[in-house]
Design a protein around this motif. Sequence first.
Motif, PDB file in Angstrom:
ATOM      1  N   ASP A 160       0.837  -1.201   0.000  1.00 29.87           N
ATOM      2  CA  ASP A 160       0.000   0.000   0.000  1.00 29.87           C
ATOM      3  C   ASP A 160       0.873   1.253   0.000  1.00 29.87           C
ATOM      4  O   ASP A 160       1.015   1.955   0.996  1.00 29.87           O
ATOM      5  CB  ASP A 160      -0.917  -0.025   1.233  1.00 29.87           C
ATOM      6  CG  ASP A 160      -1.925   1.111   1.242  1.00 29.87           C
ATOM      7  OD1 ASP A 160      -2.134   1.727   0.174  1.00 29.87           O
ATOM      8  OD2 ASP A 160      -2.485   1.385   2.321  1.00 29.87           O
ATOM      9  N   SER A 168      -4.282  -0.745  -5.365  1.00 25.74           N
ATOM     10  CA  SER A 168      -4.578  -0.631  -6.790  1.00 25.74           C
ATOM     11  C   SER A 168      -4.003  -1.845  -7.508  1.00 25.74           C
ATOM     12  O   SER A 168      -3.288  -2.652  -6.901  1.00 25.74           O
ATOM     13  CB  SER A 168      -3.948   0.640  -7.366  1.00 25.74           C
ATOM     14  OG  SER A 168      -2.521   0.532  -7.311  1.00 25.74           O
ATOM     15  N   GLU A 171      -0.247  -1.698  -7.212  1.00 23.31           N
ATOM     16  CA  GLU A 171       0.219  -1.977  -5.855  1.00 23.31           C
ATOM     17  C   GLU A 171       0.080  -3.461  -5.528  1.00 23.31           C
ATOM     18  O   GLU A 171       0.966  -4.059  -4.919  1.00 23.31           O
ATOM     19  CB  GLU A 171      -0.582  -1.141  -4.843  1.00 23.31           C
ATOM     20  CG  GLU A 171      -0.235   0.335  -4.847  1.00 23.31           C
ATOM     21  CD  GLU A 171      -1.123   1.135  -3.926  1.00 23.31           C
ATOM     22  OE1 GLU A 171      -0.638   2.124  -3.338  1.00 23.31           O
ATOM     23  OE2 GLU A 171      -2.320   0.784  -3.793  1.00 23.31           O
ATOM     24  N   ASP A 196     -11.364  -8.865  -6.460  1.00 22.72           N
ATOM     25  CA  ASP A 196     -12.048  -7.602  -6.173  1.00 22.72           C
ATOM     26  C   ASP A 196     -13.559  -7.847  -6.100  1.00 22.72           C
ATOM     27  O   ASP A 196     -14.312  -7.501  -7.005  1.00 22.72           O
ATOM     28  CB  ASP A 196     -11.705  -6.581  -7.256  1.00 22.72           C
ATOM     29  CG  ASP A 196     -12.375  -5.231  -7.038  1.00 22.72           C
ATOM     30  OD1 ASP A 196     -12.802  -4.954  -5.900  1.00 22.72           O
ATOM     31  OD2 ASP A 196     -12.486  -4.468  -8.026  1.00 22.72           O
ATOM     32  N   PHE A 202     -10.276  -1.849  -6.522  1.00 21.69           N
ATOM     33  CA  PHE A 202      -9.181  -1.951  -5.566  1.00 21.69           C
ATOM     34  C   PHE A 202      -9.317  -3.241  -4.763  1.00 21.69           C
ATOM     35  O   PHE A 202     -10.397  -3.833  -4.684  1.00 21.69           O
ATOM     36  CB  PHE A 202      -9.184  -0.761  -4.604  1.00 21.69           C
ATOM     37  CG  PHE A 202      -8.913   0.560  -5.259  1.00 21.69           C
ATOM     38  CD1 PHE A 202      -7.618   1.035  -5.401  1.00 21.69           C
ATOM     39  CD2 PHE A 202      -9.968   1.333  -5.738  1.00 21.69           C
ATOM     40  CE1 PHE A 202      -7.369   2.259  -6.007  1.00 21.69           C
ATOM     41  CE2 PHE A 202      -9.725   2.556  -6.356  1.00 21.69           C
ATOM     42  CZ  PHE A 202      -8.422   3.023  -6.488  1.00 21.69           C
TER      43      PHE A 202
END
Length: 267
Positions: A160, A168, A171, A196, A202
């Motif tokens: 993060d 994301s 990430e 997700d 995210f």
Amino acid sequence: AMPSLSRALRFSLAVLSICKAADTDDHIGVTSDQLRKVHAIIDKDGNGKVSMQEIMAFTSHMNKLVSAKDVGTVLPHMDTDKDGRLSVKEVLANLESWEEEGKDAAYKAEQMALERKKFKAADVDGDGFLNESEMVSFFHPSTHEPVLDIAVKENFAQRDVDGDGKLSFKEFWALGQDGDDTETSAAEHVDFLKLDEDADGFISYGEFKKWESGVFHAEDAMGKLFDLADIDGDEHVTVDELVGAREQLGENDAYYHVLEWVEHHEL
């Protein structure tokens, strides 16, 4: 987190031994009879069919049993005083032997601190040592919630980058600020979309925990198995449906779970 030292080797040996024992010359290393026996073990209520809930509960149960067997192979190498348990010193001594190219002293100190936290969480009786049961929790965090939370929180925080409490795509796959989405495979994009669950673009902490614990991968594999075997669409798999899917089983990730179950139960 510290890796399982024996699982990959044991998988390879299991595949070889089961293939040799198979009563068929085809490429599937598990027989119809073995599948029938596996089905009978999973079918706890004896109604002749298994649900997704039953097979996931069995998968979790087997993960703990197999993890315990793994610990038996690690202990002799780490238990330097041969007292049948591990001290934090013995655990960290093993960590110190790792050589990670490009990792500085600060990184190593962070890893040491993380392992100490995991050790404390796994040491349920608080005696400063890990018995065999506690070793399973330490080396296989997915089997013990407090240890799992420590490992997941650390990994989540590392990814993060912007600190917004969610990951994301870049990430999640640790692509870095300049990472190009084209560096990832189509399968990685699919996995991200599946993970997700709220479709907000995210990965939340809870979603990430499913990934790190292996629950996502197990659910995905067993879901594909049900898609393959549940011919009548009743969300249950009968023994005949499972056996009927045997030829296609080798194309499914669930195949490796089944091989492991057969090997563990010596079917």
